[in-house]
Enzyme design. Structure first.
Site, PDB file in Angstrom:
ATOM      1  N   LYS A  89     -38.644 -12.154 -12.131  1.00  0.00           N
ATOM      2  CA  LYS A  89     -37.544 -11.744 -11.267  1.00  0.00           C
ATOM      3  C   LYS A  89     -37.783 -12.217  -9.836  1.00  0.00           C
ATOM      4  O   LYS A  89     -36.873 -12.685  -9.158  1.00  0.00           O
ATOM      5  CB  LYS A  89     -37.395 -10.219 -11.285  1.00  0.00           C
ATOM      6  CG  LYS A  89     -36.668  -9.688 -12.507  1.00  0.00           C
ATOM      7  CD  LYS A  89     -35.186  -9.973 -12.425  1.00  0.00           C
ATOM      8  CE  LYS A  89     -34.433  -9.351 -13.578  1.00  0.00           C
ATOM      9  NZ  LYS A  89     -32.987  -9.629 -13.501  1.00  0.00           N
ATOM     10  N   LYS A 142     -32.951 -14.684 -26.622  1.00  0.00           N
ATOM     11  CA  LYS A 142     -32.507 -13.483 -27.333  1.00  0.00           C
ATOM     12  C   LYS A 142     -31.039 -13.186 -27.049  1.00  0.00           C
ATOM     13  O   LYS A 142     -30.551 -13.450 -25.948  1.00  0.00           O
ATOM     14  CB  LYS A 142     -33.339 -12.267 -26.902  1.00  0.00           C
ATOM     15  CG  LYS A 142     -34.688 -12.149 -27.565  1.00  0.00           C
ATOM     16  CD  LYS A 142     -35.415 -10.903 -27.098  1.00  0.00           C
ATOM     17  CE  LYS A 142     -34.697  -9.641 -27.521  1.00  0.00           C
ATOM     18  NZ  LYS A 142     -35.447  -8.411 -27.174  1.00  0.00           N
ATOM     19  N   LYS A 178     -27.039  -8.499 -23.576  1.00  0.00           N
ATOM     20  CA  LYS A 178     -25.834  -7.994 -22.923  1.00  0.00           C
ATOM     21  C   LYS A 178     -25.685  -8.598 -21.530  1.00  0.00           C
ATOM     22  O   LYS A 178     -24.579  -8.671 -20.981  1.00  0.00           O
ATOM     23  CB  LYS A 178     -25.913  -6.469 -22.823  1.00  0.00           C
ATOM     24  CG  LYS A 178     -24.585  -5.787 -22.598  1.00  0.00           C
ATOM     25  CD  LYS A 178     -23.726  -5.789 -23.843  1.00  0.00           C
ATOM     26  CE  LYS A 178     -22.454  -4.984 -23.653  1.00  0.00           C
ATOM     27  NZ  LYS A 178     -21.616  -4.983 -24.860  1.00  0.00           N
TER      28      LYS A 178
END
Length: 335
Positions: free
Chosen positions: A116, A201, A204
């Protein structure tokens, strides 16, 4: 699993789960209810969701939607404790107590934090994102959970939880917190990948809606997404995850929902083309999701029932959490 096992797991309120969530986690949660008695706890971890900006009304709706979907998938509040994390303030209290036992060097090593920090605008990366692994540890240790259903990408966080528990126990000379063990919830063929990029993967957070199948998708939506799923220029159906990740992902989905092995799926489609696999998979998904979707509609009609389940779950969770907090504070000398 032998002996008295205490299972805890959490899921962020991202709204409606996708098929990857269901196959990789939620379906396993349902099975754990049958093997662990009343020692299973599932939390909608809304505090974790706050590490990124959330529109308040949307977050509230997503918490409700996630609860409805968990229940529709088979999570039974009579067998499990289902609750909203923020309704149990002991999570934050224990997080602070554990923060004071955790060197910042441990957090600096967390893979997700480093990724991040490298990709996000650092001026907007907040302390919550940095420290959320400690909140995750508090989630687990608050209930003295012994077994944690996790995906492989969460193992580092569980290892940190074990390190924090060991540090606390050693510092105060007691075996207060158990060392939680992983229950890998992404076994063979359970790791479902993106329909648009099968090297990643299903997620969402992917901005491409075509990359995932939500469990509330209509038959037309399922058909369209599977039809446009990325494969390759070879028409034969094989299961070769390294060489043919797109087709192999579709075979994995078919296997996971049909109960067949990947070899059996490939055998069924011997001599057939990928388009026929896509058509077959579409029908398998639609049939599998139909009873879940019918249950979602039924549950959505009784909003008060959903609120009551979360209220009861928070009460039951606090009964357990308060015991742990009292014990920890007594050891620390602040009780």
């Amino acid at each position: 699993m032998a002996g008295a096992q205490r299972v805890f797991s959490g899921i962020q309120p991202s709204g409606v789960p996708h098929l990857g969530n269901y196959i990789g986690a939620i379906r396993n949660w349902v099975q754990l209810q049958k093997t662990c008695g009343n020692n299973v706890m599932y939390s909608i971890v809304d505090l974790h969701a706050l590490t990124v900006h959330q529109a308040p009304l949307l977050l509230k709706r997503n918490i409700k939607n996630m609860t409805v979907c968990l229940l529709a998938c088979g999570i039974d509040p009579k067998q499990s404790i289902v609750f909203q994390q923020s309704q149990v303030p002991e999570h934050c209290e224990l997080m602070w107590l554990l923060s004071c036992q955790t060197p910042n060097g441990w957090l600096n090593k967390m893979t997700q934090w480093k990724s991040k920090g490298a990709t996000d605008n650092k001026s907007f990366v907040n302390i919550g994102l940095y420290a959320y692994p400690i909140l995750m540890a508090a989630d687990i240790l608050l209930y003295k959970a012994t077994h944690i259903p996790v995906g492989a990408d969460q193992l580092q966080h569980l290892e940190l939880t074990c390190d924090i528990a060991h540090t606390f126990n050693s510092r105060y000379g007691v075996e207060f917190f158990p060392k939680p063990q992983p229950l890998l919830s992404e076994g063979k063929n359970q790791r479902i990948m993106s329909l648009r990029n099968p090297l990643q993967k299903m997620s969402k957070s992917d901005n491409q809606e075509m990359a995932r199948i939500d469990i509330t998708d209509t038959p037309d939506q399922v058909h369209n997404k599977i039809r446009k799923a990325v494969t390759d220029c070879t028409s034969a159906v094989t299961f070769e995850p390294e060489e043919r990740p797109g087709v192999s992902n579709l075979v994995s989905m078919y296997s996971a929902l049909s109960g067949k092995t990947t070899d059996e799926v490939v055998e069924d489609f011997t001599g057939k083309e990928t388009v026929e696999l896509k058509d077959g998979l579409t029908q398998v998904i639609i049939s599998y999701l139909k009873p879940i979707q019918e249950k979602i509609i039924e549950l959505e009609e009784d909003e008060g029932h959903i609120e009551q389940i979360l209220t009861d779950g928070a009460r039951r969770a606090r009964e357990r959490a308060s015991v742990t907090i009292r014990g920890a504070k007594e050891l620390l000398g602040i009780n």
